[in-house]
Write an enzyme that holds these catalytic residues in place. Structure first.
Site, PDB file in Angstrom:
ATOM      1  N   HIS A 288      -7.385  -5.915  -0.579  1.00  0.00           N
ATOM      2  CA  HIS A 288      -6.275  -4.975  -0.623  1.00  0.00           C
ATOM      3  C   HIS A 288      -4.965  -5.756  -0.602  1.00  0.00           C
ATOM      4  O   HIS A 288      -4.576  -6.308   0.434  1.00  0.00           O
ATOM      5  CB  HIS A 288      -6.371  -4.035   0.574  1.00  0.00           C
ATOM      6  CG  HIS A 288      -5.411  -2.888   0.548  1.00  0.00           C
ATOM      7  ND1 HIS A 288      -5.112  -2.180  -0.592  1.00  0.00           N
ATOM      8  CD2 HIS A 288      -4.689  -2.320   1.544  1.00  0.00           C
ATOM      9  CE1 HIS A 288      -4.250  -1.223  -0.306  1.00  0.00           C
ATOM     10  NE2 HIS A 288      -3.970  -1.291   0.985  1.00  0.00           N
TER      11      HIS A 288
ATOM     12  N   SER B  90       0.840  -1.190   0.000  1.00  0.00           N
ATOM     13  CA  SER B  90       0.000   0.000   0.000  1.00  0.00           C
ATOM     14  C   SER B  90       0.887   1.257   0.000  1.00  0.00           C
ATOM     15  O   SER B  90       1.727   1.419  -0.891  1.00  0.00           O
ATOM     16  CB  SER B  90      -0.956  -0.053   1.189  1.00  0.00           C
ATOM     17  OG  SER B  90      -1.978   0.896   1.068  1.00  0.00           O
TER      18      SER B  90
ATOM     19  N   ASP C 201      -8.723  -4.482  -6.016  1.00  0.00           N
ATOM     20  CA  ASP C 201      -8.252  -3.736  -4.845  1.00  0.00           C
ATOM     21  C   ASP C 201      -9.078  -2.460  -4.660  1.00  0.00           C
ATOM     22  O   ASP C 201      -9.158  -1.633  -5.563  1.00  0.00           O
ATOM     23  CB  ASP C 201      -6.772  -3.378  -5.023  1.00  0.00           C
ATOM     24  CG  ASP C 201      -6.111  -2.986  -3.719  1.00  0.00           C
ATOM     25  OD1 ASP C 201      -6.682  -2.165  -2.982  1.00  0.00           O
ATOM     26  OD2 ASP C 201      -5.013  -3.494  -3.446  1.00  0.00           O
TER      27      ASP C 201
END
Length: 512
Positions: free
Chosen positions: A481, A225, A451
């Site tokens: 995610h 991320s 995602d």
């Protein structure tokens, strides 16, 4: 899985940091800092700022996690000035020392997530990587035990997260701005010394110091991320120091914060669409709707009703529209949470908001004792230090139609989240990060088509921005995610093959 502070902080893209740093990769820290020796000891229980809880349990083979503190300059423009502590955690390699490659440094995102408290939760998941690496993570500056930024106390944070994040009229808009201004003023009052020094470029320089202190010639890295943005900035600043690196759940480095927010509105809406389709496709009846559209319509009606009339949540707090939206978004981060979202919606329709509020608390970093980690303060501090644009309410109002078109559920929330930095006391650095890294070793960039928080398109943009021969894109056709944590054999074989054996998969590889 990252623990974002709130929807409008977590999904307002953490994309914006200084591009005014070309040539700074040659800056060297004070010699005493590069030569420092770390004192590794058994890890204590996480601090409240790190999320609290118990000391990490032993690894599956019985080895203990070890923790240490590294000194880093407060101000990298004055490397011989004041220092701060950077908290580290590691698990020594489980394999033969002769096969050890070095340390593999993890950042799990946020920004604002504590690596010291997060890495032990994934000890088993990364067991294969531990056969040739020491697994290492850290609290980035401003986070947890690393000079963690603090703004409001727990009681005021409860009120802050209950505020109406989607104002409908001038009175509500004024209230939102006043709450935001008060929060930002509290950050300046309580963390004034740190706020100018929490940019992603500062954290990247900390990582290069960490590389040297750990005794590695190259930084071997796994970023998730926001950790992909941090890794990209590191590669830009120190391309010759990049070892084997993997970016998973990839931030688009070409976007402004507004573009990132709009992209994430689309991403969360896609995840909600997929949740609804999954629920009604099961052999048994979907308890929260007869069709996928019905599921989404009922959610929209719930949120609309909560705007005027909250329902009981976790006493004495009520489930507000903001808390419910947070909870729904949290559940969309992983397909494993979809069953909790179904149950939470079913209960909310019956007037019980406990499950959605528990999910919201998870997003906000609140534990069952009512104590908050510092993820909200760190997230906003890092984003606003990185992010140059400052948006007015008039500008947000003009942009609302496009955000609503992107997502009827999340559009307003993400649009109004753009005012979070409006009154921030430190200027933002740039419109978006520079991640160009000519001369770097290959970096494996893994994008997930489902995602919600870092939409799939970001992986391709990151691979291109890193440069020809550097960014190598791999696609996972899945949900949630990130990709590696899905335990998809194709993804894990590709990632492990590169990190453990240096085998770079063919660009454009697709895993399903």
């Amino acid at each position: 899985m990252p623990n974002p502070s709130r929807l409008r902080a977590a999904v307002t893209a953490a994309l914006l940091l200084s591009s005014m740093v070309a040539g700074c990769g040659d800056d060297a820290p004070d010699e005493d800092l590069t030569a420092q020796k770390l004192s590794w000891k058994d890890c204590p229980a996480p601090s409240q700022a790190e999320g609290g809880g118990s000391a990490p349990s032993p690894l599956p083979d019985g080895d203990e996690w070890q923790c240490a503190t590294m000194k880093a300059p407060l101000d990298w423009d004055d490397p011989e000035g004041d220092t701060i502590d950077i908290a580290l955690i590691r698990a020594r390699t489980s394999g033969d020392e002769r096969d050890r490659i070095g340390s593999l440094v993890f950042n799990f995102g946020g920004p604002g997530g504590s690596g010291v408290s997060t890495l032990p939760a994934f000890g088993e998941e990364y067991a294969a990587l531990r056969t040739r690496y020491d697994l290492v993570s850290f609290d980035p500056r401003g986070v947890g035990r690393s000079a963690g930024v603090r703004c409001e106390n727990d009681q005021r944070l409860d009120a802050y997260f209950q505020q109406d994040g989607t104002p409908d009229d001038a009175v509500e808009r004024t209230a939102l701005l006043e709450h935001t201004k008060d929060f930002n003023a509290a950050c300046e009052k309580n963390a004034k010394k740190m706020l100018p020094h929490v940019r992603t470029t500062d954290a990247a320089r900390d990582m290069d110091l960490m590389r040297q202190v750990l005794g590695d010639d190259r930084l071997h890295y796994f970023g998730v991320s926001y950790g992909t943005e941090l890794g990209g900035v590191y590669a830009h600043l120190f391309p010759r120091n990049v070892g084997r690196a993997v970016f998973d759940a990839v931030v688009d480095p070409t976007q402004t914060s507004e573009q990132g927010s709009l992209g994430q509105a689309k991403g969360f809406q896609l995840a909600l669409d997929n949740f609804a389709e999954d629920c009604v496709s099961k052999t048994e009846d979907c308890p929260v709707g007869d069709t996928a559209q019905d599921v989404k319509d009922r959610i929209a009606r719930l949120l609309e009703s909560l705007d005027g009339k909250p329902i009981p949540g976790i006493f004495p707090r009520e489930l507000t529209q903001s808390a419910a939206t947070n909870g729904i978004a949290q559940a969309l981060y992983s397909k494993d949470f979809w069953e909790y979202l179904t149950e939470g919606l079913e209960q909310a329709y019956a007037g019980d908001g406990k499950i959605l509020m528990l999910l919201s608390d998870l997003m906000n970093g609140r534990n069952e004792n009512g104590e908050y980690s510092n993820i909200a303060a760190a997230n906003i501090s890092i984003n606003c230090a990185d992010d140059k644009p400052r948006y007015s309410t008039a500008y947000v109002q003009r942009r609302l139609p496009e955000f609503r078109a992107a997502s009827s559920v999340f559009g307003d929330f993400l649009a109004w989240g753009m005012v979070s930095c409006t009154d921030w006391p430190v200027p933002g650095a740039a419109d978006h990060p520079d991640v160009s890294a000519p001369g770097s070793a290959p970096i494996l960039v893994v994008g997930n088509t489902g995602d919600p928080a870092t939409p799939y398109e970001g992986a391709r943009k990151m691979a291109a921005a890193l440069g020809r021969g550097v960014g190598v894109e791999l696609t996972y056709q899945g949900q949630g995610h990130g990709a590696y944590g899905s335990k998809n054999p194709c993804v894990q074989t590709a990632v492990n093959g590169y990190l453990l054996n240096g085998k770079v998969p063919a660009a454009g590889t697709v895993c399903s």
